[in-house]
Each structure stands twice: as C-alpha cells, then as structure tokens.
Design a protein around this motif. Structure first.
Motif, PDB file in Angstrom:
ATOM      1  N   THR A  23      26.382  19.442  30.898  1.00 46.30           N
ATOM      2  CA  THR A  23      27.205  19.185  32.078  1.00 46.30           C
ATOM      3  C   THR A  23      28.495  19.996  31.983  1.00 46.30           C
ATOM      4  OG1 THR A  23      26.365  16.916  32.201  1.00 46.30           O
ATOM      5  CG2 THR A  23      28.399  17.399  33.398  1.00 46.30           C
ATOM      6  N   ARG A  24      28.769  20.759  33.033  1.00 39.85           N
ATOM      7  CA  ARG A  24      30.016  21.518  33.085  1.00 39.85           C
ATOM      8  C   ARG A  24      31.136  20.582  33.530  1.00 39.85           C
ATOM      9  NH1 ARG A  24      30.017  26.749  32.477  1.00 39.85           N
ATOM     10  NH2 ARG A  24      31.909  27.040  33.698  1.00 39.85           N
ATOM     11  N   LEU A  25      32.273  20.692  32.892  1.00 42.54           N
ATOM     12  CA  LEU A  25      33.424  19.867  33.223  1.00 42.54           C
ATOM     13  C   LEU A  25      34.287  20.506  34.302  1.00 42.54           C
ATOM     14  CD1 LEU A  25      34.362  18.870  29.586  1.00 42.54           C
ATOM     15  CD2 LEU A  25      33.285  17.426  31.308  1.00 42.54           C
ATOM     16  N   GLY A  26      34.303  21.807  34.360  1.00 38.92           N
ATOM     17  CA  GLY A  26      35.119  22.525  35.328  1.00 38.92           C
ATOM     18  C   GLY A  26      34.351  22.777  36.597  1.00 38.92           C
ATOM     19  N   PRO A  27      34.970  23.406  37.545  1.00 39.62           N
ATOM     20  CA  PRO A  27      36.296  24.004  37.448  1.00 39.62           C
ATOM     21  C   PRO A  27      37.396  22.953  37.590  1.00 39.62           C
ATOM     22  CG  PRO A  27      35.427  24.351  39.647  1.00 39.62           C
ATOM     23  CD  PRO A  27      34.340  23.660  38.851  1.00 39.62           C
ATOM     24  N   VAL A  28      38.550  23.306  37.074  1.00 39.74           N
ATOM     25  CA  VAL A  28      39.734  22.465  37.207  1.00 39.74           C
ATOM     26  C   VAL A  28      40.416  22.860  38.510  1.00 39.74           C
ATOM     27  CG1 VAL A  28      41.963  21.856  36.214  1.00 39.74           C
ATOM     28  CG2 VAL A  28      40.014  22.313  34.709  1.00 39.74           C
ATOM     29  N   ASP A  29      40.688  21.870  39.350  1.00 42.69           N
ATOM     30  CA  ASP A  29      41.376  22.127  40.615  1.00 42.69           C
ATOM     31  C   ASP A  29      42.873  22.048  40.362  1.00 42.69           C
ATOM     32  OD1 ASP A  29      42.313  22.358  43.188  1.00 42.69           O
ATOM     33  OD2 ASP A  29      41.396  20.513  43.923  1.00 42.69           O
ATOM     34  N   ILE A  30      43.536  23.166  40.521  1.00 40.86           N
ATOM     35  CA  ILE A  30      44.986  23.198  40.293  1.00 40.86           C
ATOM     36  C   ILE A  30      45.752  23.452  41.590  1.00 40.86           C
ATOM     37  CG2 ILE A  30      44.895  23.820  37.869  1.00 40.86           C
ATOM     38  CD1 ILE A  30      45.256  26.726  38.668  1.00 40.86           C
ATOM     39  N   ASP A  31      45.051  23.378  42.716  1.00 39.75           N
ATOM     40  CA  ASP A  31      45.678  23.683  43.994  1.00 39.75           C
ATOM     41  C   ASP A  31      46.016  22.453  44.821  1.00 39.75           C
ATOM     42  OD1 ASP A  31      45.496  26.400  43.505  1.00 39.75           O
ATOM     43  OD2 ASP A  31      43.471  26.501  44.296  1.00 39.75           O
ATOM     44  N   GLY A  32      45.681  21.263  44.324  1.00 35.02           N
ATOM     45  CA  GLY A  32      45.901  20.052  45.105  1.00 35.02           C
ATOM     46  C   GLY A  32      47.342  19.578  45.070  1.00 35.02           C
ATOM     47  N   SER A  33      47.604  18.513  45.790  1.00 29.78           N
ATOM     48  CA  SER A  33      48.957  17.950  45.813  1.00 29.78           C
ATOM     49  C   SER A  33      49.237  17.137  44.551  1.00 29.78           C
ATOM     50  CB  SER A  33      49.127  17.062  47.046  1.00 29.78           C
ATOM     51  OG  SER A  33      48.194  15.998  47.005  1.00 29.78           O
ATOM     52  N   LEU A  34      48.179  16.809  43.807  1.00 31.82           N
ATOM     53  CA  LEU A  34      48.332  16.124  42.527  1.00 31.82           C
ATOM     54  C   LEU A  34      48.506  17.166  41.440  1.00 31.82           C
ATOM     55  CD1 LEU A  34      45.300  13.740  42.980  1.00 31.82           C
ATOM     56  CD2 LEU A  34      47.695  13.125  43.262  1.00 31.82           C
ATOM     57  N   GLY A  35      48.529  16.706  40.213  1.00 36.03           N
ATOM     58  CA  GLY A  35      48.458  17.640  39.099  1.00 36.03           C
ATOM     59  C   GLY A  35      47.038  18.184  39.032  1.00 36.03           C
ATOM     60  N   PRO A  36      46.696  18.913  37.972  1.00 37.03           N
ATOM     61  CA  PRO A  36      45.332  19.422  37.843  1.00 37.03           C
ATOM     62  C   PRO A  36      44.329  18.271  37.852  1.00 37.03           C
ATOM     63  CG  PRO A  36      46.763  20.323  36.139  1.00 37.03           C
ATOM     64  CD  PRO A  36      47.546  19.264  36.847  1.00 37.03           C
ATOM     65  N   THR A  37      43.200  18.477  38.525  1.00 40.23           N
ATOM     66  CA  THR A  37      42.148  17.465  38.569  1.00 40.23           C
ATOM     67  C   THR A  37      40.811  18.080  38.190  1.00 40.23           C
ATOM     68  OG1 THR A  37      41.751  17.823  40.930  1.00 40.23           O
ATOM     69  CG2 THR A  37      43.273  16.048  40.343  1.00 40.23           C
ATOM     70  N   VAL A  38      39.936  17.219  37.691  1.00 40.34           N
ATOM     71  CA  VAL A  38      38.592  17.620  37.332  1.00 40.34           C
ATOM     72  C   VAL A  38      37.664  16.450  37.637  1.00 40.34           C
ATOM     73  CG1 VAL A  38      38.838  16.915  34.912  1.00 40.34           C
ATOM     74  CG2 VAL A  38      37.188  18.671  35.507  1.00 40.34           C
ATOM     75  N   ASP A  39      36.468  16.751  38.148  1.00 37.80           N
ATOM     76  CA  ASP A  39      35.491  15.724  38.468  1.00 37.80           C
ATOM     77  C   ASP A  39      34.509  15.618  37.308  1.00 37.80           C
ATOM     78  OD1 ASP A  39      33.212  14.306  39.457  1.00 37.80           O
ATOM     79  OD2 ASP A  39      33.921  14.701  41.484  1.00 37.80           O
ATOM     80  N   VAL A  40      34.500  14.465  36.655  1.00 36.72           N
ATOM     81  CA  VAL A  40      33.621  14.239  35.508  1.00 36.72           C
ATOM     82  C   VAL A  40      32.688  13.088  35.856  1.00 36.72           C
ATOM     83  CG1 VAL A  40      33.483  13.681  33.054  1.00 36.72           C
ATOM     84  CG2 VAL A  40      35.404  15.022  33.909  1.00 36.72           C
TER      85      VAL A  40
END
Length: 128
Positions: free
Chosen positions: A75-92
């Motif tokens: 299972t890939r953990l990324g990509p890391v979303d760094i463009d949102g209004s929150l800090g970096p997020t990742v869907d696991v």
C-alpha cells in the motif's frame, strides 16, 4: 521530532510476531470515512505490512491502545497533499491524517521502498 524508542516499543505490542518496524509517524485524523476526526493515530510501517494504531486521546497521542486497521505492505502512503488549508495530509486506509512536515520524508521513503532498489538514491558517501 523523531519518535522515541519508547513509542516504538509501545507500537510493537500491536504488531504481528516477528514484524520489524521500518518507519513510524504520527498523525491526527481530519476525517475517518465520512466522519470528522481529531483522533491521534500512529502509522507503523513494517517489513510485512502497515498498522494504523489508534491512540488514547489527544493528551496521550503517542500511546497506542488499539489497531484501527492493517494494510498490506504494498500500500502506497503518498502522495502527501501539501496544498490544502490544513497542514500536510495523507490518506491512509480511508483515514485522512494531518501530519507534521518533518514526517513527509518518512512517507516518501516508505513509498520509495516499494519501487525497489533501482529507484533508491545512490549512497552520498560510498566506500572508497
């Protein structure tokens, strides 16, 4: 800040026998499925899989108390979303986690391992 050996020891109690920890990173759920979150999690990448561990509460965010999910190691953990209004997020595994920026390289390294040795960066200090 890197997670301590104590945190890794606590995580081992929730792993399958013989699993070796490769990477660990914390995150706080933004949502779980369609439900809002704010629950602390630890994601433990081992040689045999990925364990998503639920933690006690926000004051004990590095104290796992349950296995929320187990995912196969491929299972890939990324990509890391760094463009949102929150800090970096990742869907696991359906859990959207907000992570600290310092753990982005950990996630990328775990995903890079899946690609095999051909794509790993060369040793910057090779033996002469």
């Amino acid at each position: 800040m890197p997670l301590s050996a104590k945190v890794r020891d606590r995580c081992r109690a929730y792993l399958k026998p013989g699993e070796e920890i490769r990477y660990v990173f914390p995150g706080t759920s933004v949502r779980i499925g369609d439900l809002p979150g704010m629950v602390p999690f630890l994601v433990v990448v081992t040689d045999g899989g990925i364990a998503v561990l639920g933690c006690s509460d926000r004051f004990r965010k590095h104290r796992p108390n349950s296995v929320f999910d187990r995912l196969p190691r491929d299972t890939r953990l990324g990509p890391v979303d760094i463009d949102g209004s929150l800090g970096p997020t990742v869907d696991v595994g359906g859990v959207l986690l907000e992570i600290d920026e310092e753990y982005i390289p950990v996630i990328r390294a775990a995903d890079l391992e899946l690609a095999g040795g051909a794509n790993l960066p060369q040793d910057p200090l090779p033996e002469l």
